[in-house]
Design a protein around this motif. Structure first.
Motif, PDB file in Angstrom:
ATOM      1  N   ILE A  60      19.130 -11.132 -15.751  1.00  0.00           N
ATOM      2  CA  ILE A  60      18.421 -12.056 -16.641  1.00  0.00           C
ATOM      3  C   ILE A  60      19.362 -12.415 -17.786  1.00  0.00           C
ATOM      4  O   ILE A  60      19.950 -11.539 -18.420  1.00  0.00           O
ATOM      5  CB  ILE A  60      17.138 -11.394 -17.194  1.00  0.00           C
ATOM      6  N   CYS A  61      19.535 -13.715 -18.026  1.00  0.00           N
ATOM      7  CA  CYS A  61      20.473 -14.150 -19.069  1.00  0.00           C
ATOM      8  C   CYS A  61      19.784 -14.872 -20.226  1.00  0.00           C
ATOM      9  O   CYS A  61      20.416 -15.147 -21.235  1.00  0.00           O
ATOM     10  CB  CYS A  61      21.533 -15.060 -18.465  1.00  0.00           C
ATOM     11  N   SER A  62      18.498 -15.202 -20.062  1.00  0.00           N
ATOM     12  CA  SER A  62      17.807 -15.957 -21.111  1.00  0.00           C
ATOM     13  C   SER A  62      17.256 -15.049 -22.207  1.00  0.00           C
ATOM     14  O   SER A  62      16.740 -15.538 -23.206  1.00  0.00           O
ATOM     15  CB  SER A  62      16.658 -16.758 -20.497  1.00  0.00           C
ATOM     16  N   LEU A  63      17.348 -13.756 -22.005  1.00  0.00           N
ATOM     17  CA  LEU A  63      16.819 -12.802 -22.986  1.00  0.00           C
ATOM     18  C   LEU A  63      17.842 -11.704 -23.214  1.00  0.00           C
ATOM     19  O   LEU A  63      18.637 -11.383 -22.324  1.00  0.00           O
ATOM     20  CB  LEU A  63      15.528 -12.170 -22.447  1.00  0.00           C
ATOM     21  N   GLU A  64      17.793 -11.125 -24.392  1.00  0.00           N
ATOM     22  CA  GLU A  64      18.633  -9.955 -24.666  1.00  0.00           C
ATOM     23  C   GLU A  64      17.944  -8.715 -24.079  1.00  0.00           C
ATOM     24  O   GLU A  64      16.758  -8.747 -23.753  1.00  0.00           O
ATOM     25  CB  GLU A  64      18.828  -9.796 -26.175  1.00  0.00           C
ATOM     26  N   ASP A  65      18.678  -7.619 -23.991  1.00  0.00           N
ATOM     27  CA  ASP A  65      18.104  -6.402 -23.404  1.00  0.00           C
ATOM     28  C   ASP A  65      16.832  -5.989 -24.131  1.00  0.00           C
ATOM     29  O   ASP A  65      15.908  -5.449 -23.538  1.00  0.00           O
ATOM     30  CB  ASP A  65      19.120  -5.258 -23.436  1.00  0.00           C
ATOM     31  N   GLU A  66      16.826  -6.205 -25.434  1.00  0.00           N
ATOM     32  CA  GLU A  66      15.607  -5.980 -26.195  1.00  0.00           C
ATOM     33  C   GLU A  66      15.324  -7.249 -26.967  1.00  0.00           C
ATOM     34  O   GLU A  66      16.114  -7.645 -27.813  1.00  0.00           O
ATOM     35  CB  GLU A  66      15.774  -4.774 -27.121  1.00  0.00           C
ATOM     36  N   SER A  67      14.243  -7.903 -26.601  1.00  0.00           N
ATOM     37  CA  SER A  67      13.941  -9.210 -27.189  1.00  0.00           C
ATOM     38  C   SER A  67      12.589  -9.189 -27.870  1.00  0.00           C
ATOM     39  O   SER A  67      11.654  -8.568 -27.384  1.00  0.00           O
ATOM     40  CB  SER A  67      13.904 -10.295 -26.112  1.00  0.00           C
ATOM     41  N   VAL A  68      12.522  -9.906 -28.974  1.00  0.00           N
ATOM     42  CA  VAL A  68      11.230 -10.143 -29.619  1.00  0.00           C
ATOM     43  C   VAL A  68      10.885 -11.603 -29.362  1.00  0.00           C
ATOM     44  O   VAL A  68      11.697 -12.488 -29.624  1.00  0.00           O
ATOM     45  CB  VAL A  68      11.323  -9.868 -31.139  1.00  0.00           C
ATOM     46  N   VAL A  69       9.718 -11.840 -28.754  1.00  0.00           N
ATOM     47  CA  VAL A  69       9.332 -13.212 -28.400  1.00  0.00           C
ATOM     48  C   VAL A  69       7.970 -13.534 -28.998  1.00  0.00           C
ATOM     49  O   VAL A  69       7.222 -12.638 -29.386  1.00  0.00           O
ATOM     50  CB  VAL A  69       9.271 -13.397 -26.861  1.00  0.00           C
ATOM     51  N   ASP A  70       7.654 -14.842 -29.030  1.00  0.00           N
ATOM     52  CA  ASP A  70       6.313 -15.247 -29.439  1.00  0.00           C
ATOM     53  C   ASP A  70       5.337 -14.939 -28.304  1.00  0.00           C
ATOM     54  O   ASP A  70       5.697 -15.040 -27.130  1.00  0.00           O
ATOM     55  CB  ASP A  70       6.277 -16.758 -29.722  1.00  0.00           C
ATOM     56  N   GLN A  71       4.117 -14.624 -28.684  1.00  0.00           N
ATOM     57  CA  GLN A  71       3.072 -14.383 -27.694  1.00  0.00           C
ATOM     58  C   GLN A  71       2.913 -15.628 -26.822  1.00  0.00           C
ATOM     59  O   GLN A  71       2.955 -16.743 -27.324  1.00  0.00           O
ATOM     60  CB  GLN A  71       1.771 -14.093 -28.441  1.00  0.00           C
ATOM     61  N   GLY A  72       2.729 -15.440 -25.526  1.00  0.00           N
ATOM     62  CA  GLY A  72       2.548 -16.598 -24.649  1.00  0.00           C
ATOM     63  C   GLY A  72       3.582 -16.636 -23.549  1.00  0.00           C
ATOM     64  O   GLY A  72       4.007 -15.599 -23.043  1.00  0.00           O
ATOM     65  N   LYS A  73       3.980 -17.862 -23.193  1.00  0.00           N
ATOM     66  CA  LYS A  73       4.898 -18.031 -22.060  1.00  0.00           C
ATOM     67  C   LYS A  73       6.347 -17.696 -22.448  1.00  0.00           C
ATOM     68  O   LYS A  73       6.800 -18.072 -23.529  1.00  0.00           O
ATOM     69  CB  LYS A  73       4.877 -19.491 -21.590  1.00  0.00           C
ATOM     70  N   VAL A  74       7.033 -17.052 -21.528  1.00  0.00           N
ATOM     71  CA  VAL A  74       8.455 -16.737 -21.737  1.00  0.00           C
ATOM     72  C   VAL A  74       9.232 -17.226 -20.523  1.00  0.00           C
ATOM     73  O   VAL A  74       8.799 -17.044 -19.381  1.00  0.00           O
ATOM     74  CB  VAL A  74       8.664 -15.212 -21.912  1.00  0.00           C
ATOM     75  N   THR A  75      10.352 -17.875 -20.787  1.00  0.00           N
ATOM     76  CA  THR A  75      11.205 -18.320 -19.685  1.00  0.00           C
ATOM     77  C   THR A  75      12.200 -17.212 -19.339  1.00  0.00           C
ATOM     78  O   THR A  75      12.929 -16.733 -20.200  1.00  0.00           O
ATOM     79  CB  THR A  75      11.980 -19.594 -20.074  1.00  0.00           C
ATOM     80  N   VAL A  76      12.174 -16.838 -18.084  1.00  0.00           N
ATOM     81  CA  VAL A  76      13.089 -15.806 -17.591  1.00  0.00           C
ATOM     82  C   VAL A  76      14.058 -16.500 -16.649  1.00  0.00           C
ATOM     83  O   VAL A  76      13.683 -16.967 -15.578  1.00  0.00           O
ATOM     84  CB  VAL A  76      12.313 -14.709 -16.834  1.00  0.00           C
ATOM     85  N   SER A  77      15.324 -16.617 -17.067  1.00  0.00           N
ATOM     86  CA  SER A  77      16.287 -17.259 -16.178  1.00  0.00           C
ATOM     87  C   SER A  77      17.561 -16.441 -16.115  1.00  0.00           C
ATOM     88  O   SER A  77      17.843 -15.622 -16.993  1.00  0.00           O
ATOM     89  CB  SER A  77      16.567 -18.700 -16.621  1.00  0.00           C
ATOM     90  N   GLY A  78      18.315 -16.674 -15.072  1.00  0.00           N
ATOM     91  CA  GLY A  78      19.548 -15.908 -14.882  1.00  0.00           C
ATOM     92  C   GLY A  78      20.238 -16.329 -13.600  1.00  0.00           C
ATOM     93  O   GLY A  78      19.994 -17.414 -13.078  1.00  0.00           O
ATOM     94  N   TYR A  79      21.108 -15.453 -13.112  1.00  0.00           N
ATOM     95  CA  TYR A  79      21.837 -15.743 -11.869  1.00  0.00           C
ATOM     96  C   TYR A  79      21.543 -14.660 -10.837  1.00  0.00           C
ATOM     97  O   TYR A  79      21.171 -13.539 -11.194  1.00  0.00           O
ATOM     98  CB  TYR A  79      23.360 -15.818 -12.132  1.00  0.00           C
ATOM     99  N   ALA A  80      21.736 -15.024  -9.564  1.00  0.00           N
ATOM    100  CA  ALA A  80      21.649 -14.051  -8.477  1.00  0.00           C
ATOM    101  C   ALA A  80      22.742 -14.366  -7.475  1.00  0.00           C
ATOM    102  O   ALA A  80      23.079 -15.546  -7.268  1.00  0.00           O
ATOM    103  CB  ALA A  80      20.276 -14.119  -7.811  1.00  0.00           C
ATOM    104  N   LEU A  81      23.334 -13.340  -6.896  1.00  0.00           N
ATOM    105  CA  LEU A  81      24.374 -13.578  -5.890  1.00  0.00           C
ATOM    106  C   LEU A  81      24.536 -12.359  -5.006  1.00  0.00           C
ATOM    107  O   LEU A  81      24.093 -11.265  -5.355  1.00  0.00           O
ATOM    108  CB  LEU A  81      25.707 -13.936  -6.547  1.00  0.00           C
TER     109      LEU A  81
END
Ligand code: MTE
Ligand code: MO
Length: 383
Positions: free
Chosen positions: A263-284
Motif C-alpha cells: 500500500i503506497c497511499s498511506l503511511e504505516d501509521e496513518s491518521v485519516v478522516d472518518q469515512g472513505k479511505v483510498t487504498v492504492s499501491g502496486y502488486a507484482l
C-alpha cells in the motif's frame, strides 16, 4: 573510491546511503504514474557511478565458451532489431525495513519503493548471442557453456575492488520470450548514468541484482558466476540460519522475485478522516506471472474486498511492438470505509495461485534476501 563524478539527482528522493548512492522515491510518488519517471526511479549502487564518456570507443566483449568471440560497438548493437519491454525492476532488498522490525537484518534499509516500472529499449540478448554462434533456446553450448555472465565496468568493495557481476542460465539468455535485453533506452530516452549508461542488462521478472549496469563484457561460462552477489548475497535462508552457522553454498542464487503488493497511499501509521479511505499501491510477481487479484481487508484479515487493478496494455514510448505487460506491475485501488482504529491489509495473488505470505516472521531471514517476498502490507489507521 572516487565519488567526485556522481550525476545530479532529484531532491525528492529519500537517500538511504550517499556513497554508494542508494535512494528511493516517496511511496506516494511511486504510484502516481504507471511508468515511473527516471528521476523517481530507485537507484541501487555498490560503488561510484562509472564514467563512460568515449562512446565511440566503447565496446562490449562477448567471449568465453563461444565459437566466435566478438567486440560490439554501440552502433553495432543499435543496428540489431530493437525491442521495447515494459518491466518492473525491483531490488531484492525492497521493504527490508519491515523485516528489520521483526529481527535485525543486514543491508541497506529500504521502505516499499525500491522498485520502479519502466520501458526498456534495446537489443535482445538472444539475438546478440547468435552473433557468437549460439542459437536460440540453447541450454548447453557446443563448447559446454551453461551460464551467461555479465561483467560491469564499475568497481565495488564486495568484489575487493573488482567489477560487479552476475549470471543467468544460458537457456534463459537464448530464449527470445524471456525478453532479456541489452538496454540503451529507459522510458524512451538514452539510459542515464545512474541506470547504466551506455548499456545495461535487463532480466525481466528477476531480482534487480541480475540486471547488471554499465556492461563491459558478456561471458558464456560452464558454472554459475562465482561473484559475491551470486554466491554470498541474495540467497534465501530459513529463519534458523544466523551469521555464525550460515553455509552459503547450500542455497541457490535467488532469481525470480516472489508475489507481493504494498500500500503506497498511506503511511504505516496513518491518521485519516472518518469515512472513505483510498487504498492504492502496486502488486507484482516474478517470472512473468501476472497478478490475479489484490485483496483488501479493513478488519485485520477477517473479511476481504477485491481492489480494482490497472495495467496499461500499451505503454508510451513504445513504437516497436510491446506485446504484453507480463513483466510489469499492476497498480491497484480500492475505496473503503474504515472503522475506528482499523488495520488495513493488502494481499496479492498471482496467476500461478501463489499468495503473498501473511507474516514477517514466517519468511524472515538474516539477509532479508527473500525479502522482496514481503508480508501483507499492513497499515494501522486512526481517525
Ligand atoms: N550493476 C552494477 N554494475 N553495479 C551495481 O551496483 N546493482 C544491482 C543492479 N545492477 C548494480 C548493478 C542491483 S542490487 C539492483 S537492485 C539494480 O541494479 C538497480 O538498478 P537501478 O539503480 O537502475 O534501479
Ligand atoms: Mo538490489
Amino acid at each position: 573510491s572516487d565519488y567526485s563524478q556522481e550525476p545530479a539527482r532529484h531532491p525528492a528522493l529519500i537517500i538511504n546511503s550517499k556513497q554508494p548512492f542508494n535512494a528511493e522515491p516517496h511511496r506516494s510518488a511511486l504510484v502516481a504514474s504507471y511508468i515511473t519517471p527516471v528521476d523517481f526511479f530507485y537507484k541501487r549502487n555498490h560503488g561510484p557511478i562509472p564514467v563512460v564518456d568515449d562512446i565511440e570507443r566503447y565496446r562490449v566483449t562477448i567471449e568465453g565458451l563461444v565459437e566466435k568471440p566478438v567486440q560490439l560497438s554501440m552502433s553495432e548493437i543499435r543496428k540489431l532489431p530493437k525491442y521495447t519491454v515494459a518491466a518492473t525492476l525491483q531490488c531484492a532488498g525492497n521493504r527490508r525495513t519491515a523485516m528489520s522490525k521483526a529481527r535485525t537484518v543486514k543491508g541497506v534499509g529500504w521502505d516499499v519503493a525500491a522498485l520502479g516500472n519502466a520501458t526498456w529499449g534495446g537489443a535482445k540478448l538472444s539475438d546478440v548471442l547468435e552473433i557468437v554462434g549460439i542459437s536460440k533456446l540453447t541450454s548447453v553450448s557446443s563448447l559446454g557453456g551453461k551460464h551467461v555472465e555479465f561483467v560491469s565496468v564499475d568497481k565495488c568493495k564486495e568484489e575487493k575492488g573488482g567489477p560487479y557481476k552476475a549470471s543467468i542460465p544460458l537457456r534463459q539468455a537464448t530464449n527470445p520470450d524471456a525478453d532479456v535485453l541489452l538496454a540503451y533506452e529507459m522510458n524512451g530516452e538514452i539510459i542515464n548514468r545512474d541506470h547504466g549508461y551506455p548499456l545495461r542488462v535487463i532480466v525481466p521478472g528477476v531480482i534487480g541484482a541480475r540486471s547488471v549496469k554499465w556492461l563491459d563484457s558478456i561471458s558464456v561460462i560452464k558454472e554459475e558466476c562465482q561473484g559475491f552477489f551470486m554466491q554470498k548475497d541474495y540467497k534465501m535462508f530459513p529463519p534458523s540460519v544466523n551469521w555464525d552457522n550460515i553455509n552459503w553454498s547450500s542455497r541457490k542464487a535467488q532469481m525470480d522475485f516472489p508475489v507481493q503488493c504494498a500500500i503506497c497511499s498511506l503511511e504505516d501509521e496513518s491518521v485519516v478522516d472518518q469515512g472513505k479511505v483510498t487504498v492504492s499501491g502496486y502488486a507484482l510477481s516474478g517470472g512473468g506471472r501476472g497478478i490475479e487479484r489484490v485483496d483488501i481487508s479493513v478488519d485485520g484479515g477477517k473479511t476481504w474486498v477485491e481492489a480494482d487493478r490497472y495495467q496499461k496494455s500499451s505503454v508510451p514510448y513504445a513504437s516497436d511492438g510491446i506485446n504484453s505487460d507480463k513483466w510489469a506491475w499492476v497498480l491497484f485501488k480500492a475505496v473503503v470505509d474504515v472503522p475506528e482504529n482499523a488495520e488495513i491489509i493488502a494481499k496479492a495473488v498471482d496467476t500461478a495461485a501463489n499468495v503473498q505470505p501473511e507474516n514477517v516472521e514466517d519468511i524472515w531471514n538474516l539477509r532479508d534476501a527473500y525479502d522482496s517476498s514481503d508480508p501483507y502490507g499492513n497499515i494501522t489507521i486512526k481517525w
